[in-house]
Every structure is written in structure tokens, then in C-alpha cells.
Design a protein around this motif. Structure first.
Motif, short mmCIF file in Angstrom:
data_model
loop_
_atom_site.label_atom_id
_atom_site.label_comp_id
_atom_site.label_asym_id
_atom_site.label_seq_id
_atom_site.Cartn_x
_atom_site.Cartn_y
_atom_site.Cartn_z
N ALA A 69 0.83 -1.21 0.00
CA ALA A 69 0.00 0.00 0.00
C ALA A 69 0.87 1.26 0.00
O ALA A 69 0.59 2.23 -0.74
N ASP A 70 1.94 1.25 0.81
CA ASP A 70 2.85 2.40 0.85
C ASP A 70 3.54 2.58 -0.50
O ASP A 70 3.71 3.72 -0.98
N CYS A 116 2.43 1.71 -3.52
CA CYS A 116 1.49 2.27 -4.50
C CYS A 116 1.21 3.74 -4.22
O CYS A 116 1.07 4.55 -5.16
N ASP A 117 1.13 4.11 -2.96
CA ASP A 117 0.87 5.51 -2.61
C ASP A 117 2.03 6.40 -3.05
O ASP A 117 1.82 7.47 -3.63
N GLU A 118 3.25 5.94 -2.81
CA GLU A 118 4.42 6.74 -3.18
C GLU A 118 4.59 6.83 -4.70
O GLU A 118 4.97 7.88 -5.23
N SER A 169 0.22 7.47 -6.11
CA SER A 169 -0.68 8.34 -5.34
C SER A 169 -2.10 7.77 -5.27
O SER A 169 -3.10 8.49 -5.40
N CYS A 170 -2.17 6.44 -5.07
CA CYS A 170 -3.47 5.79 -4.92
C CYS A 170 -3.28 4.48 -4.18
O CYS A 170 -2.16 4.05 -3.93
N THR A 171 -4.38 3.84 -3.85
CA THR A 171 -4.31 2.53 -3.20
C THR A 171 -4.12 1.44 -4.25
O THR A 171 -4.37 1.67 -5.45
N TYR A 214 -5.47 1.56 -8.18
CA TYR A 214 -4.52 1.35 -9.28
C TYR A 214 -5.00 0.23 -10.20
O TYR A 214 -5.02 0.38 -11.43
#
Length: 449
Positions: free
Chosen positions: A237-238, A240-242, A245-247, A251
Motif C-alpha cells: 500500500a505504501d 502504491c501511494d508513493e 498516489s493511490c491505493t 490502481y
């Protein structure tokens, strides 16, 4: 023709009939009778006395990595990313022979624990490894299980910001060509099919967006299903966020990866809104409770996913993160972990059985032919002995099966053919296979050190 008589029968048919004393009759590869009381007489039939036994539909395994059977017992205290980094150097040495032996071992263990249909996610194709997909397909035919191999892939190596070593990733164009060729060669869409292919890029952190998108287009053009890992850990999750910018689920949705032809392995870290969206789309989840606990990844919200409309099946996952490889254990763990999370009403024993049968069949698109004991369905079934000390005195046979110790498997039929009898796989030599597994593991580990 095989007649199973005088047994308790849990049909999981639309009326959820449970027969305290009943019979099931298979003629060839189809069920021709299911009913209460003694079976009719059939000339020339093999009659099996099911006294003291429970008959269930065969189990459906919706997620595994068969090749890992020969890399068990490594990185036993690591998180997912640490575990992967430890094992990738070992896995880079696999080839036709090791994959064939591993698949024989893992599939045999699945059979001994009630599995009649197995989906496998194979995503490592070493450059000098030969045809590893064919190696596992031939192993499934030898053991005798119905098989849904997922042609996996990775094209995002470490030099491009991915997790896997560059030595085990493939070129995107090569992946798509090889996947389409595998579908053309192996996929059998017929109702009696013993072999159906799946398109399965590995995970967001090992696959490019272009491959995910083009793989989905390929699968839908060829009429096959889609599978990948998703929302297994907070690290993912981290990541994909980095990067996006989504979960992970957002994505996947952007790339066309939702719908009743899609199922995700694990699906642990979804919030309420994500679960609602996945449910509306009919996207499935392969719940792997033992592996998730082994790696400390968390526990999927099974009750919430099902309530939202997601079919949830069970998977043993890779044998390197679930050394037992027992599908029967997953029923018990799914129930216990759900209750540990949501209380004693979160999941009941019959729902746990449905996860392993009807829901798994629905995820694979096979619910018209497997998953329940009904006239006209394929003769995939398990006969469990419940009259031994471990289960004697438990009044509810489903509770005995799900909550009790693993019982002896008296008989496993796949496509009407015996694969297990008297708790032994009869389609191969188990002791010899055990020696092959041990030798293969020793060679792989030695080559990586």
C-alpha cells in the motif's frame, strides 16, 4: 460407475440438502444420482460403503505457487518483502525438472487434503529454465487434478524500481506473446475441461502498468480469466501511494482489473469504500489465511467482502509461505481467524465449507459444473472418514470436518477417477516422490549459496 452408499452427504445444492444417510453415484465423469437412503442397484458398479463417512464436493484451491514446494522452510521469520528478497536468488535457479517435481509434491498434498481443482500462479520463467509451464501442466495430469494454471509474469525489475532481481524479469512483448501462445496451446473451455489457462501478471510492485493493461486486454480478447496479487501488505500500500498516489485497488481499477472475470490473491488491506466497489463489480478474492498469518501480513475481511458481493475462495498460497500446503487446514484457519477478528458469528462452519467449494468454483468460472453434489455436475468429490477417535462423538459432521483434526480421506474422485484412496495418493509413488523433493530442494539451495 462408482456408488458411494450409506454415507452422510452434504450436497451444497441450491436447497443446501444434507442427507444423514444417503448415496452419490458417478457414471463416468458425471454425477447421475444423489439421494437419501440406500442407493439403487447398478450392474457392474463399484460400491463403496460410506458408513461413518461424510461426502462433500471436492475443494477448489484458488491460489498457489506450486514451484515453491521445493523451497520450503526458508526465511521463516521474515515479512513478505524480506522473504521475497531471500528467496528470489533460489527461485532464479528453477527449471523444468525442479518445477515438475515441486508441482507433483504440492498437487499430491492438495489431493490428500480434499482438493479436486487447483489454480496455480506461476510467474518466474528463468531464461535457461525450459518450459516450466508445461512441466507443471504435465504434473497436474499425472496426479489427476483439474487444473487452472495462471501464466504469470514480471517485467519490473530492480533497475526500474521494482522488487524482483532483473535476472528473473521478462520483456513485456515476450510475456504477451508467450501468454497468448500458452492459451492457444493449452486452454480448454469445454464444460468437462481438466485444463484452463489464466492471465496473471504478478503484482503491482513487479509489473509495469503497461503490462497490466495489455494483459487484461489479451485475457478478454481470448475469453480467459485474470488473476494477480493485491493488497497483501501495508508495504505494498505504501509503495502504491508513493509511486501512483493511490491505493492498490484504485490502481488496479484504473488499469481495467475489476469485474467477475478477475480475482485477487489476499485482498487484506481494503477499506470499506474499496470493498463496496469490489463487491459491486463482482471481483473475487482468494483468501490465504495460513500464509497471511505466517508472514504477519494481516487477515482479510472475509465476512465484509462476501456481504458486499465479492466471491471469496480459499488458497494455500506458495508452499514457501505455508509449508503445510493443506487446503483442509485453510477452512479451519479461515473460520478461526475471521472469528478472532469479528467475533463468533463472523463465519460459521458451513460458510467455511462454501468458501472451499461453491465460492472457489464461482471465482474460476466453474460453478455450473463443480462446487456442489448435483445430478449432471462433474464427479469431483471427497469422502472423509469421521468415525475415528479424533471425530467420534461430534454430532455435526460439518463441524467435525472444519473444526476437528484433519480426518483420513477415504476417497477422492476427480472427473470420476480415484486419485486418493484410504488416505494415499494412488496415481503416483508417494515415498519416491518425497525423495525427489528432498534432493531437488538441496540442489536449488546449494546452487544459490
Amino acid at each position: 460407475m462408482i456408488v458411494i452408499d450409506n454415507a452422510t452427504v452434504v450436497t451444497l445444492d441450491p436447497d443446501r440438502r444434507e442427507l444423514a444417510t444417503g448415496h452419490v453415484v458417478a457414471d463416468g465423469n458425471r454425477i447421475v444420482a444423489v439421494g437419501a437412503g440406500p442407493a439403487p442397484a447398478y450392474d457392474g458398479a463399484r460400491v463403496i460403503d460410506g458408513s461413518g463417512c461424510l461426502v462433500t464436493p471436492g475443494f477448489v484451491n484458488t491460489h498457489q505457487h506450486l514451484y515453491q514446494w521445493v523451497t520450503r522452510g526458508l526465511a521463516v521469520d521474515a515479512t513478505l518483502f524480506g522473504w521475497l528478497n531471500t528467496l528470489y536468488p533460489v527461485w532464479s535457479g528453477i527449471g523444468e525438472q525442479s518445477v515438475h517435481v515441486a508441482a507433483l509434491g504440492a498437487l499430491s498434498q492438495l489431493a490428500r487434503t480434499g482438493c479436486t481443482t487447483a489454480a496455480d500462479h506461476h510467474y518466474i520463467f528463468p531464461r535457461n529454465g525450459g518450459d516450466v509451464l508445461e512441466a507443471e501442466i504435465s504434473a497436474a495430469a499425472e496426479v489427476g487434478l483439474r487444473f487452472h494454471p495462471a501464466r504469470g509474469s514480471m517485467d519490473l525489475g530492480q533497475k526500474d524500481g521494482g522488487l524482483p532481481p532483473d535476472s528473473v524479469v521478462e520483456d513485456r512483448d515476450r510475456i504477451l506473446l508467450a501468454t497468448e501462445a500458452a492459451i492457444d496451446r493449452w486452454h480448454d473451455p469445454s464444460p468437462d475441461s481438466m485444463l484452463r489457462l489464466v492471465v496473471a501478471p504478478c503484482s503491482p510492485f513487479s509489473v509495469t502498468a503497461d503490462l497490466m493493461r495489455e494483459a487484461a486486454e489479451l485475457a478478454r480478447r481470448k475469453g480467459v480469466r485474470l488473476h494477480t496479487h493485491l493488497a497483501e501488505t501495508t508495504d505494498e500500500a505504501d509503495w502504491c501511494d508513493e509511486r501512483f498516489s493511490c491505493t492498490p485497488s484504485e490502481y488496479a481499477a484504473e488499469l481495467g482489473w475489476t469485474g467477475p472475470d478477475v480475482w485477487f490473491a489476499h485482498g487484506i488491506h481494503f477499506d470499506d469504500a474499496e470493498i463496496e466497489r469490489l463487491g459491486r463489480s463482482g471481483t473475487g478474492v482468494a483468501h490465504c489465511p495460513s500464509s497471511n498469518a505466517r508472514l504477519g501480513a494481516g487477515i482479510a475481511r472475509v465476512a465484509d467482502l462476501r456481504a458486499a458481493g465479492c466471491p471469496v475462495g480459499l488458497g494455500v498460497d506458495g508452499a514457501a509461505s505455508n509449508e503445510a500446503g493443506s487446503l483442509l487446514e485453510e477452512l479451519r484457519h479461515a473460520l478461526l481467524f475471521a472469528r478472532g477478528r469479528g467475533g463468533p458469528q463472523a463465519l460459521d462452519v458451513r460458510t467455511a465449507l462454501e468458501l472451499a467449494t461453491l465460492d472457489g468454483a464461482r471465482i474460476l468460472g466453474r460453478d455450473q459444473d463443480i462446487g456442489s453434489l448435483e445430478v449432471g455436475k462433474l464427479a469431483d468429490l471427497a469422502v472423509w472418514r469421521l468415525d475415528t477417535l479424533a471425530h467420534a462423538g461430534i454430532p455435526d459432521p460439518v463441524a467435525a470436518l472444519v473444526l476437528g483434526a484433519p480426518p483420513p480421506l477415504e476417497l477422492l474422485l476427480v472427473n470420476g477417477r480415484p486419485v486418493v484412496e484410504h488416505d494415499t495418493v494412488v496415481t503416483l509413488d508417494e515415498p519416491e516422490l518425497a525423495h525427489q523433493v528432498a534432493r531437488t530442494q538441496q540442489k536449488l539451495v546449494a546452487a544459490a549459496t
